[in-house]
Scaffold this active site. Structure first.
Site, PDB file in Angstrom:
ATOM      1  N   CYS A 159       6.688  13.059   1.347  1.00 14.63           N
ATOM      2  CA  CYS A 159       6.611  13.348  -0.146  1.00 14.63           C
ATOM      3  C   CYS A 159       5.375  12.600  -1.074  1.00 14.63           C
ATOM      4  CB  CYS A 159       7.801  12.973  -0.790  1.00 14.63           C
ATOM      5  SG  CYS A 159       9.343  13.841  -0.308  1.00 14.63           S
ATOM      6  N   HIS A 182       5.667  12.766  -8.613  1.00 11.84           N
ATOM      7  CA  HIS A 182       6.697  13.742  -7.397  1.00 11.84           C
ATOM      8  C   HIS A 182       8.021  14.035  -8.053  1.00 11.84           C
ATOM      9  CE1 HIS A 182       8.569  15.019  -3.900  1.00 11.84           C
ATOM     10  NE2 HIS A 182       9.205  13.831  -3.766  1.00 11.84           N
ATOM     11  N   ASN A 229      12.572  19.655  -5.075  1.00 11.67           N
ATOM     12  CA  ASN A 229      11.537  18.666  -4.296  1.00 11.67           C
ATOM     13  C   ASN A 229      10.939  19.644  -3.373  1.00 11.67           C
ATOM     14  OD1 ASN A 229      10.486  16.751  -2.923  1.00 11.67           O
ATOM     15  ND2 ASN A 229      12.236  15.440  -2.713  1.00 11.67           N
TER      16      ASN A 229
HETATM   17  O1  UT7 Z   1      11.354  13.138  -2.010  1.00 12.74           O
HETATM   18  C1  UT7 Z   1      11.943  11.914  -1.379  1.00 12.74           C
HETATM   19  C2  UT7 Z   1      12.571  11.035  -2.108  1.00 12.74           C
HETATM   20  N1  UT7 Z   1      14.071  11.507  -2.427  1.00 12.74           N
HETATM   21  C3  UT7 Z   1      14.399  11.223  -3.503  1.00 12.74           C
HETATM   22  O2  UT7 Z   1      13.875  10.582  -4.297  1.00 12.74           O
HETATM   23  C4  UT7 Z   1      16.048  11.264  -3.668  1.00 12.74           C
HETATM   24  C5  UT7 Z   1      16.776  10.067  -4.074  1.00 12.74           C
HETATM   25  N2  UT7 Z   1      18.121  10.325  -4.235  1.00 12.74           N
HETATM   26  C6  UT7 Z   1      18.799  11.078  -5.203  1.00 12.74           C
HETATM   27  O3  UT7 Z   1      18.055  12.117  -5.853  1.00 12.74           O
HETATM   28  C7  UT7 Z   1      20.289  11.087  -5.532  1.00 12.74           C
HETATM   29  O4  UT7 Z   1      20.567  10.047  -4.794  1.00 12.74           O
HETATM   30  C8  UT7 Z   1      21.084  11.948  -4.769  1.00 12.74           C
HETATM   31  C9  UT7 Z   1      20.969  13.405  -5.945  1.00 12.74           C
HETATM   32  C10 UT7 Z   1      20.613  12.399  -3.555  1.00 12.74           C
HETATM   33  C11 UT7 Z   1      22.685  11.850  -4.955  1.00 12.74           C
HETATM   34  O5  UT7 Z   1      22.982  11.635  -6.325  1.00 12.74           O
HETATM   35  P1  UT7 Z   1      23.857  10.153  -6.499  1.00 12.74           P
HETATM   36  O6  UT7 Z   1      24.158  10.192  -7.813  1.00 12.74           O
HETATM   37  O7  UT7 Z   1      23.119   9.106  -5.704  1.00 12.74           O
HETATM   38  O8  UT7 Z   1      25.140  10.438  -5.590  1.00 12.74           O
HETATM   39  P2  UT7 Z   1      25.802   9.887  -4.374  1.00 12.74           P
HETATM   40  O9  UT7 Z   1      24.830   9.930  -2.889  1.00 12.74           O
HETATM   41  O10 UT7 Z   1      26.228   8.305  -4.549  1.00 12.74           O
HETATM   42  O11 UT7 Z   1      27.087  10.599  -4.002  1.00 12.74           O
HETATM   43  C12 UT7 Z   1      28.053  10.598  -5.210  1.00 12.74           C
HETATM   44  C13 UT7 Z   1      29.185  11.750  -4.883  1.00 12.74           C
HETATM   45  C14 UT7 Z   1      29.684  11.324  -3.306  1.00 12.74           C
HETATM   46  O12 UT7 Z   1      30.913  11.962  -3.465  1.00 12.74           O
HETATM   47  P3  UT7 Z   1      32.187  10.490  -3.171  1.00 12.74           P
HETATM   48  O13 UT7 Z   1      31.828   9.884  -1.930  1.00 12.74           O
HETATM   49  O14 UT7 Z   1      31.986   9.722  -4.633  1.00 12.74           O
HETATM   50  O15 UT7 Z   1      33.406  11.323  -3.386  1.00 12.74           O
HETATM   51  C15 UT7 Z   1      28.959  12.616  -2.536  1.00 12.74           C
HETATM   52  O16 UT7 Z   1      29.719  13.054  -1.650  1.00 12.74           O
HETATM   53  O17 UT7 Z   1      28.441  12.990  -5.003  1.00 12.74           O
HETATM   54  C16 UT7 Z   1      28.930  13.672  -3.756  1.00 12.74           C
HETATM   55  N3  UT7 Z   1      28.027  14.588  -3.439  1.00 12.74           N
HETATM   56  C17 UT7 Z   1      27.842  16.162  -3.976  1.00 12.74           C
HETATM   57  N4  UT7 Z   1      28.801  16.536  -4.630  1.00 12.74           N
HETATM   58  C18 UT7 Z   1      28.620  17.980  -5.036  1.00 12.74           C
HETATM   59  C19 UT7 Z   1      26.555  14.423  -2.897  1.00 12.74           C
HETATM   60  N5  UT7 Z   1      25.937  15.536  -2.891  1.00 12.74           N
HETATM   61  C20 UT7 Z   1      26.816  16.562  -3.526  1.00 12.74           C
HETATM   62  C21 UT7 Z   1      26.629  17.903  -4.056  1.00 12.74           C
HETATM   63  N6  UT7 Z   1      27.637  18.646  -4.812  1.00 12.74           N
HETATM   64  N7  UT7 Z   1      25.556  18.747  -3.379  1.00 12.74           N
END
Ligand code: UT7
Length: 326
Positions: free
Chosen positions: A116, A253, A283
């Site tokens: 990225c 980005h 993204n």
């Molecule tokens: O370009 C390269 C750089 N990439 C980035 O900068 C991405 C950086 N990260 C992010 O944007 C975020 O961390 C995410 C959008 C990927 C995830 O958001 P988050 O608020 O950090 O969520 P999390 O990974 O801590 O997950 C929270 C919950 C989990 O459920 P439990 O374990 O709390 O029950 C996940 O399983 O959200 C769940 N979850 C989803 N639920 C519905 C993860 N993905 C999804 C989804 N739909 N698509």
């Protein structure tokens, strides 16, 4: 003041494949919801390349548009750098394919792989040619087909990415060595290979012999992104000799709306100065910055003479920032 040669952006272009995939479309076959995706990422939709479209095909259209905006033709191009993590083939470089498809004369063509962060890295590499008088007309392109790297059973990643390409034309122009010069003014590039496990593809020609799928520990990457990008922004601004607060537009980005806003807040950039395309494009990895720049130029917000701040973070981990005057 001393005369210096500057690499000036003289044209910008972008291309998004026609097919749009909404959050609702994904929710039909992935355990997710439009509400979750919008709230946690700001994404509403993404574009998806057709099966017969590869990164070079997207790149060619973006490049043609950038050349047209610059008043140049493929005949003028002597350097092509494509930032991509989804090349058409293992080799030759996607840049060489773009050269052939555009019909450019023999020159320099190669790819930059910094995921990225690739576009910021590629700008810096191109500056090494253009600002030394070794290229008179360079194409710097970010082009990605990230949807090809998705594991459609992994809801933590497959909702985040889209396909597209953005390009700029860089040409040498005399400057005064002052911050009022047009061109690339400052950079900060970083990599930390010890954080490889946070964001990677679990395959490749030298290991599994397969393409692999993108894997990410999203919340860990999120934390690193906000802290590390802020440091790189300050370093790039210092390299350029400008205060961060003086930038006209922040063109980050486009990974997550919450990251964009968190970084802007942390470095003291007004939210109205942030160009965000994350809702429409998701993204697009190395393509996201030039696509956002293209959007800002097309809708009239971003104008020649303005000071722009670009930043990115991605797999590696790699990250970096660039300050330029359009
Ligand atoms: O370009 C390269 C750089 N990439 C980035 O900068 C991405 C950086 N990260 C992010 O944007 C975020 O961390 C995410 C959008 C990927 C995830 O958001 P988050 O608020 O950090 O969520 P999390 O990974 O801590 O997950 C929270 C919950 C989990 O459920 P439990 O374990 O709390 O029950 C996940 O399983 O959200 C769940 N979850 C989803 N639920 C519905 C993860 N993905 C999804 C989804 N739909 N698509």
């Amino acid at each position: 003041m001393t005369k210096v040669l500057r690499s000036v952006v003289t044209g910008v272009g972008g291309y998004l494949p026609d097919k749009v995939v909404t959050n609702q479309d994904l929710a039909m076959f992935v355990d997710t919801s439009d509400e979750w995706i919008r709230e946690r990422t700001g994404i509403h939709q993404r574009h998806k390349a057709d099966d017969d479209q590869a990164a070079s095909d997207l790149a060619v259209i973006a490049a043609q548009r950038a050349l047209e905006a610059a008043g140049r033709t493929p005949d003028d191009v002597d350097l092509i750098i494509v930032a991509t993590t989804t090349p058409d083939l293992t080799f030759p470089a996607t840049a060489a394919l773009v050269q052939r498809k555009l019909g450019c004369p023999i020159g320099i063509a190669f790819d930059v792989q910094a995921v990225c962060s690739g576009f910021v890295y590629a700008l810096s590499v191109a500056d090494g040619f253009v600002a030394r008088g070794r290229s008179k007309c360079a194409l710097v392109i970010g082009s990605e087909t990230m949807t090809r790297l998705m594991d459609w059973n992994d809801r933590g990643t497959c909702v985040l990415f889209g396909d597209g390409a953005g390009a700029v034309v860089l040409e040498p122009q005399d400057g005064e060595g002052a911050v009022s010069d047009r061109g690339l003014l400052g950079f900060a590039l970083r990599a930390d290979g010890t954080k490889q496990d946070l964001l990677f593809v679990d395959g490749g020609p030298g290991t599994t012999g397969t393409r692999g799928f993108l894997r990410m520990q999203g919340n860990q990457v999120f934390r690193h992104a906000v802290v590390n990008i802020s440091e790189a922004i300050h370093a790039a601004a210092e390299d350029a000799g400008v205060p961060v607060a003086s930038v006209d537009w922040f063109i980050p980005h486009q990974a997550n709306q919450r990251i964009l806003e968190g970084v802007a807040r942390r470095v003291g950039i007004d939210e109205h100065k942030v160009i965000s395309t994350v809702a429409q494009h998701a993204n697009t990895s190395a393509a996201s910055i030039p696509l956002a720049l293209d959007q800002g130029v097309k809708d009239g917000r971003v104008k020649p003479g303005q000071l722009l701040l670009l930043e990115a973070m991605g797999g590696g981990l790699t990250w970096g920032a660039c300050v330029l005057r359009l």
